[in-house]
Motif scaffolding. Structure first.
Motif, PDB file in Angstrom:
ATOM      1  N   ARG A   1       4.490  -3.750   7.559  1.00 61.77           N
ATOM      2  CA  ARG A   1       4.312  -3.781   6.099  1.00 61.77           C
ATOM      3  C   ARG A   1       5.652  -3.692   5.375  1.00 61.77           C
ATOM      4  N   LEU A   2       6.605  -2.999   6.001  1.00 62.34           N
ATOM      5  CA  LEU A   2       7.959  -2.956   5.440  1.00 62.34           C
ATOM      6  C   LEU A   2       8.641  -4.325   5.543  1.00 62.34           C
ATOM      7  N   VAL A   3       8.549  -4.926   6.724  1.00 61.29           N
ATOM      8  CA  VAL A   3       9.182  -6.223   6.951  1.00 61.29           C
ATOM      9  C   VAL A   3       8.592  -7.284   6.025  1.00 61.29           C
ATOM     10  N   LEU A   4       7.277  -7.229   5.822  1.00 59.88           N
ATOM     11  CA  LEU A   4       6.613  -8.200   4.951  1.00 59.88           C
ATOM     12  C   LEU A   4       6.789  -7.877   3.469  1.00 59.88           C
ATOM     13  N   ARG A   5       7.453  -6.752   3.188  1.00 59.60           N
ATOM     14  CA  ARG A   5       7.713  -6.302   1.817  1.00 59.60           C
ATOM     15  C   ARG A   5       6.420  -6.081   1.023  1.00 59.60           C
ATOM     16  N   ARG A   6       5.398  -5.608   1.741  1.00 67.52           N
ATOM     17  CA  ARG A   6       4.138  -5.258   1.080  1.00 67.52           C
ATOM     18  C   ARG A   6       4.172  -3.833   0.551  1.00 67.52           C
ATOM     19  N   HIS A   7       5.047  -3.000   1.139  1.00 63.71           N
ATOM     20  CA  HIS A   7       5.119  -1.600   0.755  1.00 63.71           C
ATOM     21  C   HIS A   7       6.545  -1.093   0.878  1.00 63.71           C
ATOM     22  N   VAL A   8       6.805   0.019   0.201  1.00 63.26           N
ATOM     23  CA  VAL A   8       8.074   0.743   0.347  1.00 63.26           C
ATOM     24  C   VAL A   8       7.774   2.008   1.159  1.00 63.26           C
ATOM     25  N   PRO A   9       8.809   2.681   1.684  1.00 61.10           N
ATOM     26  CA  PRO A   9       8.568   3.849   2.533  1.00 61.10           C
ATOM     27  C   PRO A   9       7.647   4.909   1.945  1.00 61.10           C
ATOM     28  N   ALA A  10       7.769   5.184   0.643  1.00 61.54           N
ATOM     29  CA  ALA A  10       6.915   6.210   0.031  1.00 61.54           C
ATOM     30  C   ALA A  10       5.440   5.825   0.112  1.00 61.54           C
ATOM     31  N   GLU A  11       5.140   4.539   0.020  1.00 62.64           N
ATOM     32  CA  GLU A  11       3.748   4.080   0.089  1.00 62.64           C
ATOM     33  C   GLU A  11       3.212   4.158   1.508  1.00 62.64           C
ATOM     34  N   LEU A  12       4.088   3.960   2.477  1.00 56.96           N
ATOM     35  CA  LEU A  12       3.686   4.115   3.879  1.00 56.96           C
ATOM     36  C   LEU A  12       3.429   5.587   4.197  1.00 56.96           C
ATOM     37  N   LEU A  13       4.289   6.455   3.673  1.00 55.36           N
ATOM     38  CA  LEU A  13       4.105   7.891   3.867  1.00 55.36           C
ATOM     39  C   LEU A  13       2.802   8.358   3.221  1.00 55.36           C
ATOM     40  N   SER A  14       2.533   7.873   2.012  1.00 61.15           N
ATOM     41  CA  SER A  14       1.294   8.233   1.329  1.00 61.15           C
ATOM     42  C   SER A  14       0.079   7.809   2.137  1.00 61.15           C
ATOM     43  N   GLY A  15       0.118   6.587   2.674  1.00 61.07           N
ATOM     44  CA  GLY A  15      -0.993   6.110   3.492  1.00 61.07           C
ATOM     45  C   GLY A  15      -1.192   6.943   4.737  1.00 61.07           C
ATOM     46  N   SER A  16      -0.089   7.285   5.403  1.00 61.21           N
ATOM     47  CA  SER A  16      -0.199   8.085   6.625  1.00 61.21           C
ATOM     48  C   SER A  16      -0.760   9.475   6.332  1.00 61.21           C
ATOM     49  N   LEU A  17      -0.379  10.060   5.202  1.00 63.93           N
ATOM     50  CA  LEU A  17      -0.903  11.376   4.834  1.00 63.93           C
ATOM     51  C   LEU A  17      -2.398  11.310   4.508  1.00 63.93           C
TER      52      LEU A  17
ATOM     53  N   ALA B   1      -3.860   5.642  10.882  1.00 66.07           N
ATOM     54  CA  ALA B   1      -3.685   7.083  11.085  1.00 66.07           C
ATOM     55  C   ALA B   1      -5.035   7.782  11.205  1.00 66.07           C
ATOM     56  N   PHE B   2      -6.005   7.355  10.395  1.00 65.73           N
ATOM     57  CA  PHE B   2      -7.356   7.932  10.461  1.00 65.73           C
ATOM     58  C   PHE B   2      -7.975   7.644  11.825  1.00 65.73           C
ATOM     59  N   ALA B   3      -7.817   6.397  12.299  1.00 65.25           N
ATOM     60  CA  ALA B   3      -8.356   6.034  13.610  1.00 65.25           C
ATOM     61  C   ALA B   3      -7.727   6.878  14.712  1.00 65.25           C
ATOM     62  N   THR B   4      -6.437   7.175  14.573  1.00 60.44           N
ATOM     63  CA  THR B   4      -5.765   8.040  15.553  1.00 60.44           C
ATOM     64  C   THR B   4      -6.423   9.419  15.571  1.00 60.44           C
TER      65      THR B   4
END
Length: 204
Positions: free
Chosen positions: A164-180, A137-140
């Protein structure tokens, strides 16, 4: 419909291809292309390589000493150590670059990268923010306003979030946090460098 095994292989490939180093290098090439000097692109790429090398050397030393199970720092305590080191390494590197007279945009990008990792480290008690998604997201944000490049990196952000979801490394809230975190860093970078990089002269 894809078999689970095939989906996992695709997810692993996407996770590797959309690694933070890859997307940051791509963004550096795009953003530095409009800089005041052709040398800026090489300066930005060199800084990305130095930053990544420092983190990789640290990870490899931990693994070879037997303190870590894997260079990816998959264990919770390993990840905490890596994020703590990486955040300070990037922040110290930014200070060194500023003292050496590096371009303000490059210094800001490295400092904000350190800020992303540090924020992820500080949030670890509540959630494991996805740094893959954060840096995509930062690169974008760095690539904007180059619409085509930003569009590709945005698609890469969505793809790596899926992986990351498929690999079960993160849950949606963690993906949202990263994107923010990544979006905030991108907005901050544009605010910092506004007016420091001259706009290209209009084409006659």
């Amino acid at each position: 419909m894809a078999e689970p095994g095939a989906m996992l292989r695709v997810a692993r490939l996407v996770s590797i291809l959309v690694h933070p180093v890859v997307v940051m290098a791509a963004a550096a090439v795009v953003a530095a292309g409009d800089g005041p000097s052709p040398a800026l692109r090489w300066q930005a790429l060199a800084v990305v390589v130095v930053a990544a090398t420092g983190v990789m050397v640290y990870s490899m030393s931990k693994t070879r000493s037997g303190r870590w199970v894997h260079v990816d720092a998959s264990q919770r305590h390993e990840r905490a150590q890596l994020n703590r080191f990486a955040s300070w390494w990037l922040l110290v590197l930014a200070v060194g670059l500023a003292m050496a007279g590096a371009h303000a945009g490059v210094v800001a990008a490295i400092a904000l990268s350190g800020g992303i990792v540090l924020a992820g480290h500080l949030l670890r008690r509540w959630l494991k923010s996805s740094l893959h998604v954060a840096f995509a997201a930062f690169a974008t944000g760095i690539a904007w306003p180059h619409v085509a490049a930003a569009g590709v990196l945005l698609a890469a952000t969505v793809a790596v979030a899926w992986s990351r979801l498929v690999l079960r490394r993160h849950v949606p809230a963690e993906l949202l946090s990263g994107s923010l975190l990544g979006a905030a860093a991108g907005a901050a970078l544009h605010a910092i460098v506004q007016g420091w990089i001259p706009a290209p002269a209009p084409t006659p």
